[in-house]
Design an enzyme around this catalytic site. Structure first.
Site, PDB file in Angstrom:
ATOM      1  N   ASP A   1      37.702  41.504  36.028  1.00 57.40           N
ATOM      2  CA  ASP A   1      37.474  42.959  35.913  1.00 57.40           C
ATOM      3  C   ASP A   1      36.096  43.276  36.490  1.00 57.40           C
ATOM      4  O   ASP A   1      35.095  42.702  36.066  1.00 57.40           O
ATOM      5  CB  ASP A   1      37.550  43.345  34.429  1.00 57.40           C
ATOM      6  CG  ASP A   1      37.514  44.849  34.210  1.00 57.40           C
ATOM      7  OD1 ASP A   1      38.207  45.305  33.283  1.00 57.40           O
ATOM      8  OD2 ASP A   1      36.795  45.559  34.929  1.00 57.40           O
TER       9      ASP A   1
ATOM     10  N   ASP B   1      40.518  47.835  39.612  1.00 55.39           N
ATOM     11  CA  ASP B   1      39.434  46.836  39.560  1.00 55.39           C
ATOM     12  C   ASP B   1      39.747  45.617  38.696  1.00 55.39           C
ATOM     13  O   ASP B   1      38.849  44.915  38.281  1.00 55.39           O
ATOM     14  CB  ASP B   1      38.113  47.503  39.121  1.00 55.39           C
ATOM     15  CG  ASP B   1      38.003  47.650  37.625  1.00 55.39           C
ATOM     16  OD1 ASP B   1      39.049  47.823  36.968  1.00 55.39           O
ATOM     17  OD2 ASP B   1      36.873  47.588  37.116  1.00 55.39           O
ATOM     18  N   GLU B   2      41.044  45.375  38.434  1.00 57.33           N
ATOM     19  CA  GLU B   2      41.415  44.243  37.577  1.00 57.33           C
ATOM     20  C   GLU B   2      42.534  43.427  38.185  1.00 57.33           C
ATOM     21  O   GLU B   2      43.456  43.999  38.776  1.00 57.33           O
ATOM     22  CB  GLU B   2      42.041  44.739  36.273  1.00 57.33           C
ATOM     23  CG  GLU B   2      41.195  45.381  35.284  1.00 57.33           C
ATOM     24  CD  GLU B   2      42.125  45.947  34.224  1.00 57.33           C
ATOM     25  OE1 GLU B   2      42.419  45.240  33.252  1.00 57.33           O
ATOM     26  OE2 GLU B   2      42.583  47.089  34.399  1.00 57.33           O
TER      27      GLU B   2
END
Ligand code: TTP
Ligand code: MG
Length: 364
Positions: free
Chosen positions: A8, A114-115
């Site tokens: 993340d 974003d993960e």
């Protein structure tokens, strides 16, 4: 033995802006709607860690963030920087990061902008998997000048909780034998799916930590929370066997808009809905997708309560008109008593597409 990593990015939107504007380095940065000197009506997308020290966080009304930043400024702390989000830039950065990350494992799942999850089981041991994670962190730092946090665990659930424990720039390792001691002292809020509502129900039973929740039987949780309760029974024990999903489908693309004035005028709402649909559809194409199978419409009323309605289509839709049509069908019941018995005015609407279809041959 499964070894799963969850990565993340740290303060993602804010970190991208900070990287590109060296004079912002170290300043508290807030990405979100225009604060309009405290009169702004939108929300915070994200805040840099410096801004979080002022108590500012994602989804907070921008007016509240403004107040907190003002209080800090008056106390002699650095002045905050306010920026509106530039989704195109974040999405291009995300694409490059994901392309780097996916090279480190055969099984890869992008879970949001974003993960990502990686299956590192083939590494054979946590020791080897830790080395891979260090390499990934180094490579992202070198190529993108950004930091991320990674959690390593025996399943997706533990990896996800672990990645959040040592932010920013963390690497948190939880092997099977330590799952129980890792989870027990944590607040039940760390369990994905436990939001304010479930937390309140559990708090009323004096359950605050994961350890406290272990005293509830499967039957009690079922009676309390239904099917989700049974899932929770397994989650608080750190059990999860959900697979890494291969497709790109975990990603979603959405936009929302807070109106300058609350409204219940259908023509105004439909016009804004159409603009949102067009923006979402444009981003869909820019991100290399050609279709979507689910449409979600969000409505926030004047009193801040928020409702979602969604439609899942039997086959993917590929046109902006189809998106506008589905979104309009979903919002109509909010104009009358079906979904709006109190006839409340609307403060914000949002449109999101999910279950996306990649343009074949368009991997960038
Ligand atoms: P997150 O990973 O939840 O947050 P983050 O990366 O900013 O911070 P952290 O270090 O705690 O991971 O979300 C990723 C991006 O998604 C975030 O930078 C901005 C966007 N976002 C919103 O626009 N609205 C939201 O409510 C949230 C939670 C995120
Ligand atoms: Mg993040």
């Amino acid at each position: 033995m499964r070894i799963i990593a969850h990565l993340d990015m740290d303060a993602f939107f804010a970190a991208v802006e900070e990287r590109e504007r060296p004079r912002l380095r170290g300043r508290p940065i807030i990405i979100g709607a225009d604060p309009e000197e405290g009169q702004g009506r939108g929300v915070v997308s994200t805040a840099s860690y410096k801004a979080r020290a002022y108590g500012i966080h994602s989804a907070m009304p921008i007016s509240k963030a403004w107040q907190l930043a003002e209080t800090a400024r008056r106390a002699g702390q650095p002045e905050a920087v306010w920026l509106e989000p530039d989704f195109k830039k974040y999405s291009a950065t995300s694409d490059r990061i994901m392309a780097t990350v996916r090279q480190h494992a055969q099984e890869f799942e992008q879970a949001s902008i974003d993960e990502a999850y990686l299956d590192l089981s083939p590494a054979g041991s946590f020791k080897k998997a830790i080395e891979i994670c260090r390499d990934i962190k180094k490579e992202i730092k070198r190529k993108e000048k950004l930091t991320c946090s990674i959690g390593l665990g025996p399943n997706k659930l533990i990896a996800k909780i672990a990645s959040d424990r040592e932010k920013p720039d963390g690497l948190t390792v939880v092997e099977s034998e330590t799952v129980e001691s890792f989870l027990s002292p944590l607040s039940i809020r760390v369990i994905p799916g436990i939001g304010p509502k479930t937390e309140k129900i559990l708090n009323q039973l004096r359950i605050q930590t994961v350890q406290d929740a272990l005293c509830l039987t499967e039957k009690e949780l079922d009676e309390l929370l239904g099917k989700w309760g049974i899932e929770l029974y397994r989650k608080v024990r750190g059990q999860d066997d959900s697979p890494i999903s291969h497709g790109e489908e975990a990603k979603s693309i959405g936009e929302q808009e807070t109106f300058p004035k609350d409204t219940r005028d259908p023509s105004v709402l439909l016009e804004h809905l159409q603009t949102l649909c067009r923006n979402v559809f444009r981003r869909l194409g820019q991100d290399g997708f050609e279709g979507f199978r689910r449409v979600v419409v969000t409505v926030r009323f004047a009193g801040f309560d928020t409702k979602n309605r969604s439609a899942t289509l039997p086959v993917p839709a590929r046109t902006c008109e189809a998106l506008e049509f589905e979104a309009a069908k979903l919002i109509l019941p909010f104009f009358d008593r079906r979904e709006n018995p109190g006839r409340k005015a609307i403060r914000l609407i949002g449109v999101r597409v999910e279950l996306l279809d990649r343009l074949v041959g368009e991997f960038r």
